[in-house]
Scaffold this active site. Structure first.
Site, PDB file in Angstrom:
ATOM      1  N   ARG A 108      57.252  42.027 -16.952  1.00  0.00           N
ATOM      2  CA  ARG A 108      57.192  41.402 -15.635  1.00  0.00           C
ATOM      3  C   ARG A 108      55.786  41.506 -15.048  1.00  0.00           C
ATOM      4  O   ARG A 108      55.287  40.583 -14.432  1.00  0.00           O
ATOM      5  CB  ARG A 108      58.204  42.102 -14.724  1.00  0.00           C
ATOM      6  CG  ARG A 108      58.479  41.355 -13.431  1.00  0.00           C
ATOM      7  CD  ARG A 108      59.538  42.077 -12.636  1.00  0.00           C
ATOM      8  NE  ARG A 108      59.899  41.342 -11.448  1.00  0.00           N
ATOM      9  CZ  ARG A 108      60.572  41.865 -10.435  1.00  0.00           C
ATOM     10  NH1 ARG A 108      60.951  43.118 -10.488  1.00  0.00           N
ATOM     11  NH2 ARG A 108      60.890  41.147  -9.386  1.00  0.00           N
ATOM     12  N   ASP A 168      69.345  31.714  -1.787  1.00  0.00           N
ATOM     13  CA  ASP A 168      70.378  32.681  -2.159  1.00  0.00           C
ATOM     14  C   ASP A 168      71.460  32.746  -1.083  1.00  0.00           C
ATOM     15  O   ASP A 168      72.658  32.818  -1.390  1.00  0.00           O
ATOM     16  CB  ASP A 168      69.767  34.080  -2.334  1.00  0.00           C
ATOM     17  CG  ASP A 168      68.601  34.097  -3.295  1.00  0.00           C
ATOM     18  OD1 ASP A 168      68.713  34.718  -4.353  1.00  0.00           O
ATOM     19  OD2 ASP A 168      67.573  33.488  -2.976  1.00  0.00           O
ATOM     20  N   ARG A 171      73.669  29.720  -1.298  1.00  0.00           N
ATOM     21  CA  ARG A 171      74.644  29.886  -2.395  1.00  0.00           C
ATOM     22  C   ARG A 171      75.768  30.838  -1.975  1.00  0.00           C
ATOM     23  O   ARG A 171      76.938  30.614  -2.298  1.00  0.00           O
ATOM     24  CB  ARG A 171      73.936  30.438  -3.630  1.00  0.00           C
ATOM     25  CG  ARG A 171      73.027  29.434  -4.333  1.00  0.00           C
ATOM     26  CD  ARG A 171      72.310  30.071  -5.511  1.00  0.00           C
ATOM     27  NE  ARG A 171      71.527  29.084  -6.262  1.00  0.00           N
ATOM     28  CZ  ARG A 171      70.303  29.290  -6.725  1.00  0.00           C
ATOM     29  NH1 ARG A 171      69.705  30.444  -6.513  1.00  0.00           N
ATOM     30  NH2 ARG A 171      69.671  28.344  -7.400  1.00  0.00           N
ATOM     31  N   HIS A 195      64.222  38.321  -3.815  1.00  0.00           N
ATOM     32  CA  HIS A 195      64.738  37.066  -4.355  1.00  0.00           C
ATOM     33  C   HIS A 195      64.880  37.291  -5.858  1.00  0.00           C
ATOM     34  O   HIS A 195      64.001  36.944  -6.647  1.00  0.00           O
ATOM     35  CB  HIS A 195      63.780  35.912  -4.060  1.00  0.00           C
ATOM     36  CG  HIS A 195      64.170  34.624  -4.730  1.00  0.00           C
ATOM     37  ND1 HIS A 195      65.404  34.041  -4.553  1.00  0.00           N
ATOM     38  CD2 HIS A 195      63.504  33.825  -5.594  1.00  0.00           C
ATOM     39  CE1 HIS A 195      65.471  32.929  -5.281  1.00  0.00           C
ATOM     40  NE2 HIS A 195      64.331  32.782  -5.934  1.00  0.00           N
TER      41      HIS A 195
END
Length: 334
Positions: A108, A168, A171, A195
């Site tokens: 990452r 988000d 949703r 997020h």
């Protein structure tokens, strides 16, 4: 007779042409997300002046030409674009969707560092050409790259934020609405924090018409909940992965989310969005980390951040979210 002669015979110019910049929005990155945003901005008549920027000059020229052909159906909005950042001059809002994708086996931090190098080519020229603009960061990882954009731009915190958990939360509301059998805009509930995988569902705030579900179902969101509301949050986290697995990318929902954010800035309506903002000083977080909290938006950007009353468990989770991001963020090289 040339065209200019014909024009002169048809009309008399009284004043010089002036570019309208009151609603000028620049979108950097014309992939699926960027073009989803542009489509929503145009069809909802949010901006009359949209600029597309991308390193792929041929593709951006094609998108601009295609959209220009559609302007008679879009209230004659002005669409332009290219690779030259001077085109973005005097933008009110600059939306950044550009970035590199994670490669198989890539850490990452390495992904973040590669995107930092991309942002070094994007953010400074945007800030130079539009020193009073609002930067909306959509590129992933959204929270960390919002921090990067803030550092590179030198802008005050109120003018740099990420789209964060706005989608988000949408949703979340859709999935809760399906569970209750009512319209999504009649269910209220928020996702905050990262997020990403460590996002936090604020179960204590889920309500319908002011009826807080936790009051009548205390196990809501817990592992031992027989009605498995926790699966709703799991589905929220999984949502983007599911869309990408099925169609290869996300575009429409995030496009509409971006357009909604831009509209509320331009209209100065003081609306609340779940945006990625600097949370240093909130919930005992001591680092300059960007996470999503309920944010009041106005024409100058962030107006206020709502101080949610969170449960002890929710506070612990958002602190864990901050630690996860800081562990990656602290090693970024600018």
């Amino acid at each position: 007779m040339n065209t200019s002669d014909t024009v002169e015979k048809c009309m008399r110019h009284i004043t010089p042409h002036v570019e309208s910049t009151e609603t000028k929005i620049t979108v950097v990155g014309i992939g699926a997300v960027g073009m989803g945003a542009v489509s929503a901005l145009l069809t909802q008549e949010i901006s009359k002046n949209i600029v597309l920027l991308d390193m792929d000059g041929r593709k951006v020229a094609g998108e601009v030409l295609d959209l220009q052909h559609a302007t008679p159906f879009l209230s004659n909005s002005q669409v332009s674009g290219g690779t030259d950042y001077s085109l973005s001059r005097n933008s009110k809002i600059c939306v950044v969707t550009a970035g590199v994708r994670q490669q198989e086996g890539e850490s990452r931090l390495n992904l973040v560092q590669r995107n930092v190098e991309v942002f070094k080519k994007i953010i400074p020229p945007l800030a130079e050409n539009s020193p009073n603009c609002i930067l909306v960061i959509v590129s992933n990882p959204c929270d960390i790259l919002t921090y990067v954009a803030w550092k590179l731009s030198g802008f005050p915190q109120e003018r740099v934020f990420g789209s964060g958990c706005d989608l988000d939360s949408a949703r979340f509301r859709v999935l809760l609405a399906q569970k209750f059998g009512i319209a999504a805009n009649s269910v209220h509930g928020n996702i905050i924090g990262e997020h990403g995988d460590s996002s936090v569902a604020v179960w204590s705030g889920v309500n319908i018409a002011g009826l807080f579900i936790k009051d009548i179902h205390p196990q809501m969101g817990l592992d031992n909940d027989p009605e498995k509301f926790i699966d709703v949050h799991k589905a929220v986290v999984q949502g983007a992965y599911d869309v990408i697995k099925l169609k290869g990318y996300t575009s429409w929902a995030i496009g509409y989310a971006i357009a909604h954010i831009c509209r509320d800035i331009l209209d100065n309506v003081y609306a609340i969005h779940m945006l990625s903002v600097n949370v240093k000083g909130f919930y005992d977080i001591k680092d300059d980390v960007f996470l999503s909290l309920p944010t009041v938006l106005a024409s100058r950007g962030i107006h206020e951040i709502i101080l949610l009353t969170l449960s002890e468990e929710e506070v612990k989770k958002i602190q864990e979210s901050a630690k996860i991001l800081w562990d990656v963020q602290k090693d970024i090289v600018f």
